[in-house]
Motif scaffolding. Structure first.
Motif, short mmCIF file in Angstrom:
data_model
loop_
_atom_site.label_atom_id
_atom_site.label_comp_id
_atom_site.label_asym_id
_atom_site.label_seq_id
_atom_site.Cartn_x
_atom_site.Cartn_y
_atom_site.Cartn_z
N GLY A 173 40.58 60.52 -3.34
CA GLY A 173 40.58 59.48 -2.32
C GLY A 173 39.42 59.57 -1.32
O GLY A 173 39.24 58.69 -0.50
N LYS A 187 30.79 56.09 -10.99
CA LYS A 187 31.83 55.05 -11.10
C LYS A 187 31.27 53.70 -11.54
O LYS A 187 31.98 52.93 -12.18
CB LYS A 187 32.60 54.92 -9.79
N GLU A 218 34.87 46.88 -5.44
CA GLU A 218 35.81 46.53 -6.49
C GLU A 218 36.82 45.53 -5.95
O GLU A 218 37.27 45.66 -4.80
CB GLU A 218 36.55 47.82 -6.86
N GLU A 269 51.22 52.44 -9.77
CA GLU A 269 50.09 53.18 -10.33
C GLU A 269 50.65 54.07 -11.42
O GLU A 269 51.61 54.83 -11.19
CB GLU A 269 49.39 54.00 -9.26
N LYS A 326 33.75 52.01 -3.15
CA LYS A 326 33.83 53.33 -3.79
C LYS A 326 32.43 53.91 -3.95
O LYS A 326 31.54 53.24 -4.50
CB LYS A 326 34.48 53.25 -5.18
N VAL A 340 43.15 45.26 -5.97
CA VAL A 340 44.26 44.98 -6.89
C VAL A 340 45.58 45.15 -6.14
O VAL A 340 45.86 46.24 -5.62
CB VAL A 340 44.25 45.93 -8.12
P1 ADP Z 1 39.48 58.97 -6.58
O1 ADP Z 1 38.37 59.14 -7.54
O2 ADP Z 1 39.16 59.50 -5.23
O3 ADP Z 1 40.81 59.44 -7.12
P2 ADP Z 1 40.35 56.21 -7.09
O4 ADP Z 1 39.36 55.29 -7.65
O5 ADP Z 1 41.40 56.73 -8.01
O6 ADP Z 1 39.60 57.41 -6.34
O7 ADP Z 1 41.08 55.53 -5.85
C1 ADP Z 1 42.04 56.23 -5.05
C2 ADP Z 1 43.21 55.33 -4.75
O8 ADP Z 1 42.77 54.16 -4.02
C3 ADP Z 1 43.89 54.73 -5.99
O9 ADP Z 1 44.78 55.61 -6.59
C4 ADP Z 1 44.57 53.50 -5.38
O10 ADP Z 1 45.74 53.86 -4.67
C5 ADP Z 1 43.51 53.01 -4.40
N1 ADP Z 1 42.64 52.03 -5.10
C6 ADP Z 1 41.55 52.33 -5.85
N2 ADP Z 1 40.98 51.21 -6.37
C7 ADP Z 1 41.72 50.18 -5.94
C8 ADP Z 1 41.66 48.75 -6.14
N3 ADP Z 1 40.69 48.18 -6.85
N4 ADP Z 1 42.61 47.99 -5.54
C9 ADP Z 1 43.59 48.55 -4.78
N5 ADP Z 1 43.70 49.88 -4.56
C10 ADP Z 1 42.79 50.69 -5.13
#
Ligand code: ADP
Length: 384
Positions: A157, A107, A180, A188, A149, A183
C-alpha cells in the motif's frame, strides 16, 4: 538432479518472513540454502545454511551471490534484474525468470502486459512524472477519482493513493506512475497459481482479502472466499490466463477485484509466495512454500485443496509505537481453539510493519472469522 541431503545449493534473494517460511520447507527436505539480504538481522538468518549480507539492488552483489547456486529464487520482487539476466546467460537457473520480474517490477509494464494479453483489468494511463497528471486533469484527459500508483518500488500500500480531488496529489513523489480507474469493488480476492518448469499448473482455492481502510494493507485473508461458485470459477480461470501469459516458473499470486456486477478484474500479481497464501501452512494439503519449492525444483506439484477452512490475520506494528518489539497477550490467544501464531523475528516494530500473522483453522469459516477478530483485538504489537 538430487536436491535432498546433497551438494545442491538453492539461492534465495531476500531474507524476510517469506524467505523464513520457505526455509521451514528446505529444512524439512534438507535442501542446502544460501540467502542474501541487506539487514544482518533478517528473519532468514537463523534458518539458512549460508547468509550473505548484500544489497539486492546492486548488480555485482546479486551476480556474485548467484554464480555458484543450482537454482536462484526470490522472496521479494525488488532485486537487480540485470544481474539475473547475466546469470541466466551464464547458465544459472533463475525462477521466476528475469523477464517475468522485469515486467512485474514496473506497474505500467505489468498493466500493459494485461492489455496485450486481453486480460480484464481497470483502465489506466502512464505518466513519466506525477507532475504531468495535473495537466492531464486540466485538459479533461483524466477524470477524478482515480488511483495513483508509483510504477516502481511500491509494496503493502506504499506507493498507492486514491485521488479524489487535485489537492490529494500534494506530497506525492514526482516519479514514473500510473493513474488507474477507481474500481468500486465488492470484494478483493486472490488466487495463487503454481507452475513448474514442465508447465504443469495447479490453482489454490480463491481467497477473500479484507483490507485495513487507511493503511491499504491486507488485514484478514479467508479461505475459502465466501463467494458464488461461478465467481470463484471465473476468478481461477482469469488467474490461470495471467499465469499462462507470464510463462513463469514458481508461484504466481494474482490479486483480483470482484465488482458489484461480479466482473473479475486483475489488480496486480506477485511471482512468489504471498501473504494471501499464509493460511495454507495450517489449512492446506500442500502449503504455498513447499509448493514454490516443488515448482522451482521441477518436482511434481502437490494437492492445493484445503483440509479445513482457514483465516489469517496479519500482526502489524501498532500506531504510535516504534522501537524494540513486544507482543502482548500471545499466551491468551494460544488458549483458543485452532489458533497458531507466527512471529517473524523482526527486532524493531513501527506502525503497520508486518511483524507476524496468526492462522485460525475451523470447520466453519464464519466461526474462524469471529475468532480471528478476537485475536486481532487481543494481541498488540508495541514497542518496549
Ligand atoms: P501494493 O503493490 O502496494 O500492494 P496495490 O496495487 O495492490 O498496491 O493496491 C493496494 C490496495 O489499494 C488494493 O488492495 C486496493 O484495496 C486499493 N486499490 C488499488 N487499486 C485500486 C483501484 N484501481 N480501485 C480501487 N482501489 C484500488
Amino acid at each position: 538432479m538430487d536436491y535432498f541431503s546433497s551438494d545442491f545449493k538453492l539461492g534465495i534473494l531476500g531474507g524476510g518472513q517469506l524467505g523464513k517460511m520457505l526455509l521451514y520447507e528446505t529444512r524439512k527436505w534438507d535442501v542446502f540454502t544460501k540467502v542474501m539480504d541487506l539487514s544482518p538481522e533478517a528473519p532468514c538468518k537463523i534458518a539458512c545454511n549460508d547468509f550473505v549480507q548484500g544489497n539486492l539492488l546492486d548488480e555485482d552483489a546479486v551476480f556474485n551471490f548467484g554464480k555458484d547456486v543450482g537454482v536462484l529464487t526470490i522472496e521479494i520482487e525488488n532485486v537487480n534484474v540485470d544481474a539475473l539476466e547475466k546469470l541466466e546467460a551464464e547458465g544459472v537457473t533463475v525462477y521466476p525468470q528475469s523477464k517475468v520480474l522485469r515486467t512485474i517490477q514496473n506497474k505500467a509494464k505489468q498493466k500493459l502486459s494485461y492489455r496485450d494479453h486481453d486480460i480484464p483489468t481497470s483502465d489506466f494511463s502512464r505518466f513519466a512524472y506525477t507532475s504531468e497528471i495535473k495537466e492531464s486533469i486540466a485538459h479533461g484527459g483524466l477524470q477524478l477519482p482515480f488511483v495513483w500508483k508509483s510504477a516502481q518500488f511500491g509494496y503493502d500500500g506504499q506507493g498507492v493513493k486514491i485521488i479524489r480531488e487535485i489537492e490529494d496529489l500534494k506530497g506525492l513523489p514526482n516519479v514514473e506512475c500510473i493513474a488507474e480507474q477507481f474500481v468500486n469493488f465488492k470484494n478483493e480476492l486472490a488466487v495463487i497459481v503454481a507452475r513448474n518448469a514442465q508447465g504443469e499448473t495447479k490453482t489454490y482455492p480463491v481467497v477473500e482479502m479484507e483490507f485495513h481502510p487507511e493503511a491499504n494493507q491486507v488485514e484478514y485473508v479467508l479461505c475459502p472466499a465466501r463467494i458464488d461458485e461461478t465467481v470463484a470459477k471465473r476468478a481461477q480461470e482469469v488467474a490461470l490466463k495471467v499465469s499462462e501469459s507470464f510463462d513463469h516458473v514458481g508461484l504466481l499470486a494474482v490479486e483480483l477485484f470482484q465488482t458489484h456486477e461480479d466482473e473479475i478484474l486483475v489488480n496486480e500479481v506477485a511471482p512468489r509466495p504471498h501473504n494471501s497464501g499464509h493460511y495454507s501452512i495450517e489449512a492446506s494439503y500442500t502449503n504455498q512454500f513447499e509448493q514454490h519449492l516443488r515448482c522451482i525444483l521441477g518436482l511434481p506439484l502437490g494437492k492445493t485443496d484445503s483440509k479445513v477452512a482457514g483465516v489469517m490475520v496479519n500482526l502489524v506494528g501498532a500506531e504510535g509505537h516504534s522501537g524494540d518489539v513486544v507482543y502482548e497477550h500471545i499466551k491468551d490467544i494460544l488458549g483458543k481453539r485452532g489458533v497458531t501464531p507466527h512471529i517473524y523475528g523482526k527486532k524493531q516494530t513501527r506502525p503497520f510493519r508486518k511483524m507476524g500473522h496468526v492462522t485460525i483453522v475451523h470447520e466453519n469459516i464464519e466461526r474462524a472469522r469471529e475468532i480471528a477478530q478476537q485475536v486481532k483485538d487481543k494481541i498488540k504489537v508495541i514497542s518496549k
